[in-house]
Design a protein around this motif. Structure first.
Motif, mmCIF file in Angstrom:
data_model
loop_
_atom_site.group_PDB
_atom_site.id
_atom_site.type_symbol
_atom_site.label_atom_id
_atom_site.label_comp_id
_atom_site.label_asym_id
_atom_site.label_seq_id
_atom_site.Cartn_x
_atom_site.Cartn_y
_atom_site.Cartn_z
ATOM 1 N N VAL A 1 0.826 -1.208 0.000
ATOM 2 C CA VAL A 1 0.000 0.000 0.000
ATOM 3 C C VAL A 1 0.863 1.262 0.000
ATOM 4 O O VAL A 1 0.465 2.290 -0.567
ATOM 5 C CB VAL A 1 -0.989 0.009 1.186
ATOM 6 N N VAL A 2 2.047 1.204 0.617
ATOM 7 C CA VAL A 2 2.945 2.365 0.573
ATOM 8 C C VAL A 2 3.404 2.618 -0.854
ATOM 9 O O VAL A 2 3.481 3.767 -1.312
ATOM 10 C CB VAL A 2 4.149 2.162 1.517
ATOM 11 N N GLN A 3 3.698 1.555 -1.591
ATOM 12 C CA GLN A 3 4.083 1.718 -2.987
ATOM 13 C C GLN A 3 2.921 2.235 -3.830
ATOM 14 O O GLN A 3 3.122 2.969 -4.800
ATOM 15 C CB GLN A 3 4.592 0.387 -3.543
ATOM 16 N N GLN A 4 1.705 1.870 -3.450
ATOM 17 C CA GLN A 4 0.529 2.277 -4.227
ATOM 18 C C GLN A 4 0.068 3.693 -3.890
ATOM 19 O O GLN A 4 -0.233 4.488 -4.789
ATOM 20 C CB GLN A 4 -0.615 1.292 -3.993
ATOM 21 N N TYR A 5 0.024 4.020 -2.587
ATOM 22 C CA TYR A 5 -0.549 5.296 -2.157
ATOM 23 C C TYR A 5 0.484 6.282 -1.609
ATOM 24 O O TYR A 5 0.154 7.453 -1.397
ATOM 25 C CB TYR A 5 -1.614 5.057 -1.076
ATOM 26 N N GLY A 6 1.685 5.816 -1.337
ATOM 27 C CA GLY A 6 2.680 6.672 -0.712
ATOM 28 C C GLY A 6 2.640 6.533 0.805
ATOM 29 O O GLY A 6 1.617 6.152 1.385
ATOM 30 N N LEU A 7 3.755 6.867 1.450
ATOM 31 C CA LEU A 7 3.864 6.691 2.898
ATOM 32 C C LEU A 7 2.941 7.649 3.652
ATOM 33 O O LEU A 7 2.274 7.253 4.612
ATOM 34 C CB LEU A 7 5.320 6.896 3.331
ATOM 35 N N LYS A 8 2.881 8.897 3.229
ATOM 36 C CA LYS A 8 2.081 9.897 3.944
ATOM 37 C C LYS A 8 0.604 9.523 3.963
ATOM 38 O O LYS A 8 -0.047 9.550 5.021
ATOM 39 C CB LYS A 8 2.273 11.272 3.303
ATOM 40 N N ARG A 9 0.044 9.171 2.809
ATOM 41 C CA ARG A 9 -1.379 8.814 2.740
ATOM 42 C C ARG A 9 -1.664 7.528 3.516
ATOM 43 O O ARG A 9 -2.711 7.394 4.158
ATOM 44 C CB ARG A 9 -1.812 8.656 1.282
ATOM 45 N N THR A 10 -0.725 6.589 3.458
ATOM 46 C CA THR A 10 -0.909 5.333 4.191
ATOM 47 C C THR A 10 -0.963 5.578 5.693
ATOM 48 O O THR A 10 -1.838 5.057 6.398
ATOM 49 C CB THR A 10 0.227 4.352 3.858
ATOM 50 N N LEU A 11 -0.041 6.402 6.195
ATOM 51 C CA LEU A 11 -0.015 6.693 7.630
ATOM 52 C C LEU A 11 -1.259 7.464 8.065
ATOM 53 O O LEU A 11 -1.791 7.234 9.157
ATOM 54 C CB LEU A 11 1.251 7.477 7.979
ATOM 55 N N GLU A 12 -1.726 8.368 7.234
ATOM 56 C CA GLU A 12 -2.940 9.114 7.572
ATOM 57 C C GLU A 12 -4.147 8.182 7.637
ATOM 58 O O GLU A 12 -4.997 8.300 8.532
ATOM 59 C CB GLU A 12 -3.172 10.217 6.537
ATOM 60 N N HIS A 13 -4.213 7.230 6.712
ATOM 61 C CA HIS A 13 -5.316 6.266 6.721
ATOM 62 C C HIS A 13 -5.245 5.383 7.967
ATOM 63 O O HIS A 13 -6.275 5.098 8.599
ATOM 64 C CB HIS A 13 -5.254 5.407 5.456
ATOM 65 N N ILE A 14 -4.040 4.965 8.346
ATOM 66 C CA ILE A 14 -3.879 4.160 9.562
ATOM 67 C C ILE A 14 -4.309 4.961 10.790
ATOM 68 O O ILE A 14 -4.972 4.437 11.691
ATOM 69 C CB ILE A 14 -2.417 3.689 9.707
ATOM 70 N N ARG A 15 -3.946 6.242 10.828
ATOM 71 C CA ARG A 15 -4.310 7.080 11.975
ATOM 72 C C ARG A 15 -5.825 7.203 12.119
ATOM 73 O O ARG A 15 -6.360 7.158 13.239
ATOM 74 C CB ARG A 15 -3.693 8.472 11.821
ATOM 75 N N LEU A 16 -6.523 7.330 10.997
ATOM 76 C CA LEU A 16 -7.969 7.543 11.038
ATOM 77 C C LEU A 16 -8.753 6.249 11.236
ATOM 78 O O LEU A 16 -9.798 6.245 11.895
ATOM 79 C CB LEU A 16 -8.432 8.226 9.739
ATOM 80 N N THR A 17 -8.274 5.149 10.664
ATOM 81 C CA THR A 17 -9.070 3.916 10.648
ATOM 82 C C THR A 17 -8.416 2.744 11.371
ATOM 83 O O THR A 17 -9.067 1.723 11.594
ATOM 84 C CB THR A 17 -9.342 3.481 9.196
ATOM 85 N N ARG A 18 -7.120 2.874 11.715
ATOM 86 C CA ARG A 18 -6.331 1.786 12.317
ATOM 87 C C ARG A 18 -6.247 0.567 11.397
ATOM 88 O O ARG A 18 -6.042 -0.559 11.844
ATOM 89 C CB ARG A 18 -6.878 1.391 13.691
ATOM 90 N N THR A 19 -6.438 0.801 10.098
ATOM 91 C CA THR A 19 -6.312 -0.263 9.096
ATOM 92 C C THR A 19 -5.501 0.269 7.918
ATOM 93 O O THR A 19 -5.284 1.478 7.788
ATOM 94 C CB THR A 19 -7.684 -0.730 8.580
ATOM 95 N N LEU A 20 -5.088 -0.634 7.040
ATOM 96 C CA LEU A 20 -4.417 -0.235 5.810
ATOM 97 C C LEU A 20 -5.454 0.110 4.748
ATOM 98 O O LEU A 20 -6.544 -0.470 4.726
ATOM 99 C CB LEU A 20 -3.529 -1.369 5.295
ATOM 100 N N PRO A 21 -5.131 1.048 3.856
ATOM 101 C CA PRO A 21 -6.057 1.327 2.749
ATOM 102 C C PRO A 21 -6.141 0.132 1.803
ATOM 103 O O PRO A 21 -5.202 -0.653 1.684
ATOM 104 C CB PRO A 21 -5.423 2.538 2.056
ATOM 105 N N PHE A 22 -7.270 0.006 1.135
ATOM 106 C CA PHE A 22 -7.457 -1.109 0.202
ATOM 107 C C PHE A 22 -6.787 -0.800 -1.124
ATOM 108 O O PHE A 22 -6.676 0.336 -1.531
ATOM 109 C CB PHE A 22 -8.951 -1.364 -0.016
#
Length: 326
Positions: A305-326
């Motif tokens: 997911v980091v390769q797909q969405y980037g590290l910043k967006r991945t971490l923000e998604h984890i912060r909000l949902t405690r899950t990885l983005p799909f």
């Protein structure tokens, strides 16, 4: 003219081959034959070191860093906690807390380059295996990588025995380990980062990059993450750091020195021995091929997911949902 049969058993290739030699013993030692024709041996999946299957159960030492078996014609260095280190890994081993500080500064700069600066001053201590295990028992929470933990991000107040000065080596043994008690005080969510002493600079750095991510997550308010999410994203940061070191050192054949501060400086200039570059590839391979759920599957999911969405967006998604983005 070889008769070849290869069957993968877990992490090793089990081969039956006509005519080969045990690299563990020496280039002159013939591996015992079976049925007067076939020869059985096993091969390390990365180093391709060949050895008799019996060496997996007869107590033959492995290097605690690179996992290669100790050849009969050379002796590995015995650390005071029973671990053994090959001479190539010893060449860049980080042995005490002061030696590790330049590397710590490098990894802090690495995090700043990712816009992930750790604002608080978190102590970094190099410790013996026993001190690391005792500190782990003193923690109320945390996920640990069995069979041996080599790094720890602490959040509790406790007293830790840290290595004060580089130990002296006599023959092939590490002697005169000098330690001192260090009292950890809770001024923020993280009280210290502990790293097992005696590991090569690249392995020490990857463990430190992993534990720094634990610290960053705690200090930024990431709470109650599942082990696969938290350990996975920490492994992603360790993997990113190793990749950056491999790229930085790919342009030179200059041999590294044994001191951590010198090897730290040389890495920025691209100076790296051929073995150290290979060692970096091995640690990267270990991360990518880890079979555990939290560290292995967690890394592969996080890295994807980091390769797909980037590290910043991945971490923000984890912060909000405690899950990885799909």
């Amino acid at each position: 003219h070889y008769l070849f049969l290869s069957v993968c058993i877990r992490r090793f290739s089990f081969c039956i081959l006509y005519g080969n030699l045990c690299k563990k013993k020496s280039n002159k030692y013939q591996i015992p034959t079976h049925m007067n024709v076939l020869i059985k041996y096993r091969t390390h999946p990365f180093w391709l070191q060949k050895y008799c299957p019996s060496h997996e159960v007869d107590g033959t030492p492995r290097c605690c860093s690179c996992e290669r078996m100790e050849p009969r014609e050379s002796r590995y260095v015995l650390l005071d906690d029973g671990r053994k280190l090959c001479l190539e890994c010893l060449d860049s081993a980080v042995m005490d807390t002061n030696e590790c500080q330049p590397l710590y500064l490098e990894i802090q700069e690495f995090y700043e380059g990712l816009n992930m600066k750790v604002e608080q001053q978190v102590p970094l201590l190099l410790v013996e295996r026993q001190a690391l295990n005792e500190a782990m028992e003193g923690e109320k929470t945390g996920h640990h990588h069995l069979p041996e933990t080599r790094g720890l991000c602490l959040s509790e107040e406790q007293t830790v025995s840290t290595i004060l000065r580089r130990p002296r080596m006599t023959g092939n043994k590490i002697m005169e380990m000098i330690t001192e008690p260090y009292r950890l005080t809770r001024r923020c969510e993280v009280t210290a980062i502990l790293i097992l002493y005696g590991l090569p600079r690249l392995l020490t750095g990857s463990i430190l990059a992993h534990e720094m991510m634990h610290a960053w997550l705690q200090l930024k308010g990431y709470r109650t993450l599942t082990p696969d999410i938290e350990e996975g994203i920490c492994q992603v940061l360790a993997h990113l750091w190793i990749e950056s070191e491999i790229m930085a050192g790919s342009g030179s054949n200059t041999a590294s020195t044994s001191s951590s501060s010198s090897s730290s400086t040389s890495s920025k200039k691209g100076g790296r021995s051929q073995f150290e570059r290979k060692l970096g590839d091995f640690f990267k391979h270990q991360t990518e091929s880890d079979t555990s759920v939290a560290y292995g599957d967690g890394f592969r999911a996080g890295n994807r997911v980091v390769q797909q969405y980037g590290l910043k967006r991945t971490l923000e998604h984890i912060r909000l949902t405690r899950t990885l983005p799909f």
